[in-house]
Design a protein around this motif. Sequence first.
Motif, mmCIF file in Angstrom:
data_model
loop_
_atom_site.group_PDB
_atom_site.id
_atom_site.type_symbol
_atom_site.label_atom_id
_atom_site.label_comp_id
_atom_site.label_asym_id
_atom_site.label_seq_id
_atom_site.Cartn_x
_atom_site.Cartn_y
_atom_site.Cartn_z
ATOM 1 N N ASP A 164 14.867 38.668 54.194
ATOM 2 C CA ASP A 164 15.476 37.053 54.180
ATOM 3 C C ASP A 164 14.273 35.770 54.546
ATOM 4 N N SER A 196 25.496 32.547 54.954
ATOM 5 C CA SER A 196 24.602 33.892 55.811
ATOM 6 C C SER A 196 26.006 35.098 55.904
ATOM 7 N N ASP A 197 25.809 36.399 56.070
ATOM 8 C CA ASP A 197 26.870 37.361 55.704
ATOM 9 C C ASP A 197 26.733 38.177 57.387
ATOM 10 N N MET A 227 28.503 36.740 60.008
ATOM 11 C CA MET A 227 28.175 36.063 60.648
ATOM 12 C C MET A 227 29.428 36.252 61.451
ATOM 13 N N PHE A 232 21.404 34.448 52.589
ATOM 14 C CA PHE A 232 20.857 35.153 54.005
ATOM 15 C C PHE A 232 21.807 36.640 53.772
ATOM 16 N N HIS A 233 20.778 38.144 53.367
ATOM 17 C CA HIS A 233 22.028 39.378 54.219
ATOM 18 C C HIS A 233 21.656 39.264 55.886
ATOM 19 N N LYS A 234 21.030 38.990 56.693
ATOM 20 C CA LYS A 234 21.568 38.968 58.013
ATOM 21 C C LYS A 234 22.920 37.775 58.619
ATOM 22 N N SER A 270 21.378 30.648 68.700
ATOM 23 C CA SER A 270 21.055 29.738 67.119
ATOM 24 C C SER A 270 20.888 28.329 67.065
ATOM 25 N N LEU A 284 24.244 27.252 51.539
ATOM 26 C CA LEU A 284 23.373 28.386 52.200
ATOM 27 C C LEU A 284 24.399 28.929 52.593
#
Length: 249
Positions: free
Chosen positions: A178, A26-27, A29, A209-211, A51, A24
């Motif tokens: 996403d 995530s971008d 963060m 994940f882009h977000k 989160s 995984l």
Amino acid sequence: MMLRVTLLLMAVTAALARMNVLFLVSDDMRPELSIFKGKDFPSPVHPPIHSPNLDALARRSLLLKRAHVQQAVCSPSRSSLLTGRRPDTTHVYDLQAYWRVVGGNFTTIPQYFKENGYRTIGSGKIFHPGHASNYNDPISWTDPYFEAGGPANDFVYKEHVSWMNVPMDLLKNNSLQDTQNADFAIKMIREAAPQARSGERPFFIAQGFHKPHLPFVATMRFFDMYPESSISLPANPYAPDKMPEICMV
């Protein structure tokens, strides 16, 4: 350095043991996640970050609190992480250069699993998309790479917005990027599971994940977690004295 070595050792160990792997990413963060609280925690000018799923995962995981990116740009850092080499070896310093062209024909983490009999499946943002990875580095994957699209994503860029509370009626027949990618990853885990259980072919599934990278686009329920009254700006909004110009870009 520590994060890179740890991930590569985990990759080698998993491949030798024939374990299944869910990777995984995530971008962008933020370091203000509560799981990072400690002496190096950033200044508390932000509202508490909600989160719960990340917090639960961190409690069951090896958490490296000072594992920093190789370079504060997406493609160089991703190229470094996925090949186990520093930017001065990959020669990737921007969002265009493809490391196999400018640096060397390095083996990536998913490619290593593929070469060891794994089914490798990717979706979302793992490599930096476009020319920087020859469009998600086809060499690394056994299956066609999946990247979501559709009207729920297109309107964001058409209007050139930096943030948006997405109306729920817009999402009746479509999901945000996403969500579509995550749904694809779940589907592929279920599809690959029978072969993995039988020991015939384990899987390496990567979901990127882009977000929370901008544009900050999400449904209203996520924005509601951070009312304007909970947000305060830094007391000193200015850059440090004598900061290099390149840091100001």
